[in-house]
Design a protein around this motif. Sequence first.
Motif, PDB file in Angstrom:
ATOM      1  N   UNK A 110      16.187  -5.770   2.281  1.00 52.34           N
ATOM      2  CA  UNK A 110      15.164  -4.971   2.948  1.00 52.34           C
ATOM      3  C   UNK A 110      14.560  -5.784   4.083  1.00 52.34           C
ATOM      4  N   UNK A 111      14.368  -5.149   5.222  1.00 52.63           N
ATOM      5  CA  UNK A 111      13.761  -5.821   6.378  1.00 52.63           C
ATOM      6  C   UNK A 111      12.255  -5.703   6.301  1.00 52.63           C
ATOM      7  N   UNK A 112      11.600  -6.838   6.141  1.00 52.79           N
ATOM      8  CA  UNK A 112      10.149  -6.919   6.015  1.00 52.79           C
ATOM      9  C   UNK A 112       9.508  -6.941   7.396  1.00 52.79           C
ATOM     10  N   UNK A 113       8.615  -5.993   7.641  1.00 53.86           N
ATOM     11  CA  UNK A 113       7.965  -5.903   8.955  1.00 53.86           C
ATOM     12  C   UNK A 113       6.649  -6.667   9.017  1.00 53.86           C
ATOM     13  N   UNK A 114       6.204  -7.252   7.902  1.00 51.00           N
ATOM     14  CA  UNK A 114       4.880  -7.865   7.884  1.00 51.00           C
ATOM     15  C   UNK A 114       4.750  -9.051   8.836  1.00 51.00           C
ATOM     16  N   UNK A 115       5.861  -9.697   9.146  1.00 52.98           N
ATOM     17  CA  UNK A 115       5.793 -10.844  10.038  1.00 52.98           C
ATOM     18  C   UNK A 115       5.752 -10.409  11.495  1.00 52.98           C
ATOM     19  N   UNK A 116       5.888  -9.133  11.746  1.00 50.35           N
ATOM     20  CA  UNK A 116       5.896  -8.635  13.117  1.00 50.35           C
ATOM     21  C   UNK A 116       7.286  -8.544  13.691  1.00 50.35           C
TER      22      UNK A 116
END
Lengths: 114, 116
Positions: A92-98
């Motif tokens: 899953x690609x985590x978007x929290x880091x921007x």
Amino acid sequence: KNQVEQSPQSLIILEGKNCTLQCNYTVSPFSNLRWYKQDTGRGPVSLTIMTFSENTKSNGRYTATLDADTKQSSLHITASQLSDSASYICVVSDMNTGFQKLVFGTGTRLLVSP
Amino acid sequence: EAQVTQNPRYLITVTGKKLTVTCSQNMNHEYMSWYRQDPGLGLRQIYYSMNVEVTDKGDVPEGYKVSRKEKRNFPLILESPSPNQTSLYFCASSLFGQRFMNTEAFFGQGTRLTVV
């Protein structure tokens, strides 16, 4: 705690049979969910990439589904072949880091028996 | 052929002897990353680079260094390897940026490192 959980850990099926692998994730927000195939000792190879707005994607005998509401995905393999023996990894690609950061599940090890 | 090439594929070394694992990609990708894979654990990110001279720590950076002097190369350096760095290492590359977020990441064939 791993944010991407896969089940089962391992699976043995007879050649020609179908099977379904499961992936549950808690990563939020995410931009996409990927399924990779990894042969023993080799690098992962992409099977499918689905954005959060897609709910199914096929690649030959591989069909992935995604339910973003329940945070679940599955990979269905049709008419299995001996060459399907491998580990299948949900990512899953985590978007929290921007920007895109990949979070990997531990994989399901599939053995297709003749 | 589009590919990510790692060398060596297999390496056995002794504790404390500096080593470098090379990674090269021919796709003009901005984003490159190193992962380690251990039994029962998913791939974990060691370091990543968003472009030349831009690198940052991933989830498990201790004991590793990287450099990105050229776009195509992203070597992983172990200054003083220890047995707990015995693992299977993968380099990966992809395009970088908002509009490329759903594009494919390509992985190298892996480097199996044993530190005795």
